[in-house]
Design an enzyme around this catalytic site. Structure first.
Site, PDB file in Angstrom:
ATOM      1  N   TYR A  79     -84.778  71.541  78.941  1.00  0.00           N
ATOM      2  CA  TYR A  79     -84.130  72.286  77.866  1.00  0.00           C
ATOM      3  C   TYR A  79     -85.142  72.576  76.764  1.00  0.00           C
ATOM      4  O   TYR A  79     -86.031  71.761  76.481  1.00  0.00           O
ATOM      5  CB  TYR A  79     -82.969  71.483  77.269  1.00  0.00           C
ATOM      6  N   ASP A  91     -72.842  73.903  77.190  1.00  0.00           N
ATOM      7  CA  ASP A  91     -71.678  73.921  76.319  1.00  0.00           C
ATOM      8  C   ASP A  91     -71.472  75.318  75.733  1.00  0.00           C
ATOM      9  O   ASP A  91     -72.316  76.210  75.875  1.00  0.00           O
ATOM     10  CB  ASP A  91     -71.876  72.900  75.200  1.00  0.00           C
TER      11      ASP A  91
END
Length: 316
Positions: free
Chosen positions: A124, A60
Site C-alpha cells: 500500500y 475500504d
C-alpha cells in the site's frame, strides 16, 4: 459432456471515491462496491454459470487501487472455446467504460489458484501533501487522491525514526479498527517494508513553486488488519506534527489495545492506494500486478507483447 470452467487471474485498478469499498454487498446504491460493477460487466460474457470475482485484497470506502487482483471462473457452453486473455480484458473493459475501473491484464491459471490465499504480499502507498496552510490550496487534480494534514510541513526524519518500530512481527491490536471479523483474526502481522520518500508522481513538479511537497508512505506485508495502514499513517503524521514522539509508536504497539489509539488520528481514506499484489512460485519467479507482465505461476500461460515477448519480473 460439459468441460470444467476456466479460471483466470485478473489485475484491475479503480478510483475508490464513489464506491463503498471493493467488496460489493448488495444492489443498494449506498453499498455498491467495485465488485458489483466487475460482475455486472461479466454478465455480458455469456457464461453458463454467473461469474463471481474472488477479490484478493479488500479496500475500504474511498480507498483506491493502482492494482488489485481477483480470480474468476468462466463456464462456457459446450463446444465454445475458452476466452483468450486479451479478449477477456477487452470485453470486460468495454462494459466498464462508464466507471473509473479498468482491467489491466488477465492470465489463465490452474483451478487450484486462489487470488487471496496465494498472495505473497500486498503493498500500500499513502500520499501526503505537505505545505498546505488551508485545504483550498490542494490542487484540483489531487482532490480525493491525497491527504494534506493541518499545519503545513511535517518532521519527516522523526516520522522515519518512528516507522522503524513498525517493521517486523508485532501484535498490532492498537493499530486496527474493530469490526465483525475482529474476534476471528489474529492481531499479529509482519511488516516487511516501511518507507517514507518524496514523491515523483504525476504533476508534482508543477506544485513545487507553490511550496507544496508530495510524500509517499509505503507499507508491505502479506496481509493487513482492518484499517491498519490508515492508523499507522495517522500515528506517523502525529509524530511529524510533534503531537507524538517516535517512542510513542513503540508504546502503542506494546499496549495492544485499539482503544489506546489517539482519537481522531486515523488518516482519511482518500490518500490510500493499494499499489500491488505479489504472487510467487517455488522456482523463484515473482509476479506483481503491474501491466505488461506475465508469469508461469499456478499454470499461468505465456503471452506475447507486440513484436516481442513480455518479460516477467524476477525477484521484484
Amino acid at each position: 459432456m460439459v468441460s470444467p470452467p476456466t479460471r483466470y487471474l485478473v489485475f484491475f485498478q479503480y478510483l475508490g471515491t464513489k464506491y463503498s469499498g471493493v467488496m460489493g454487498t448488495s444492489n443498494d446504491q449506498s453499498t455498491v462496491g467495485v465488485q458489483n460493477y466487475l460482475e455486472k460487466a461479466a454478465e455480458n460474457l455469456k457464461a453458463i454459470v454467473p461469474i463471481k470475482f474472488h477479490i484478493s485484497s479488500r479496500t475500504d470506502t474511498g480507498v483506491h487501487a493502482l492494482c488489485n487482483s481477483a480470480h474468476l471462473d468462466i463456464q462456457k457452453a459446450p463446444g465454445k472455446p475458452a476466452f483468450k486473455e486479451k479478449q477477456l480484458v477487452y470485453s470486460l473493459n468495454y462494459h466498464l467504460r462508464p466507471e473509473p475501473i479498468r482491467i489491466l491484464n488477465a492470465y489463465q491459471v490452474a483451478n487450484t489458484f486462489h487470488a487471496r490465499f496465494c498472495a505473497l504480499s500486498r503493498t500500500y502507498v499513502y500520499r501526503l501533501l505537505m505545505g498546505c496552510a488551508h485545504h483550498s490550496e490542494i490542487p484540483v487534480f489531487e482532490r480525493d487522491l491525497c491527504w494534506a494534514p493541518a499545519g503545513g510541513y511535517l518532521n519527516v526524519p522523526a516520522m522515519q525514526d518512528a516507522a522503524q518500530f513498525l517493521l517486523g512481527t508485532h501484535d498490532f491490536s492498537t493499530f486496527r479498527s474493530l469490526n465483525s471479523e475482529t474476534p476471528f483474526q489474529s492481531p499479529v502481522r509482519t511488516i516487511l517494508q516501511v518507507d517514507i520518500q518524496p514523491s515523483s508522481g504525476f504533476l508534482s513538479h508543477h506544485y513545487e513553486h507553490r511550496g507544496l511537497e508530495f510524500w509517499e508512505l509505503t507499507f508491505r506485508s502479506r496481509a493487513f488488519l482492518y484499517r491498519q495502514v490508515r492508523r499507522m499513517v495517522g500515528a506517523l503524521v502525529a509524530v511529524g506534527q510533534g503531537k507524538l514522539t517516535p517512542r510513542h509508536i513503540k508504546e502503542l504497539l506494546e499496549i495492544k489495545d485499539s482503544r489506546a489509539f489517539p482519537s481522531n488520528a486515523m488518516a482519511p481514506p482518500s490518500g490510500l492506494f493499494l499499489k500491488s499484489v505479489e504472487y510467487n512460485e517455488a522456482g523463484g519467479l515473482r509476479v506483481r500486478c503491474l501491466p505488461q507482465q506475465h508469469c508461469r505461476h499456478w499454470g499461468l500461460r505465456k503471452t506475447q507483447g507486440k513484436g516481442k515477448q513480455q518479460r516477467a519480473v524476477r525477484g521484484a
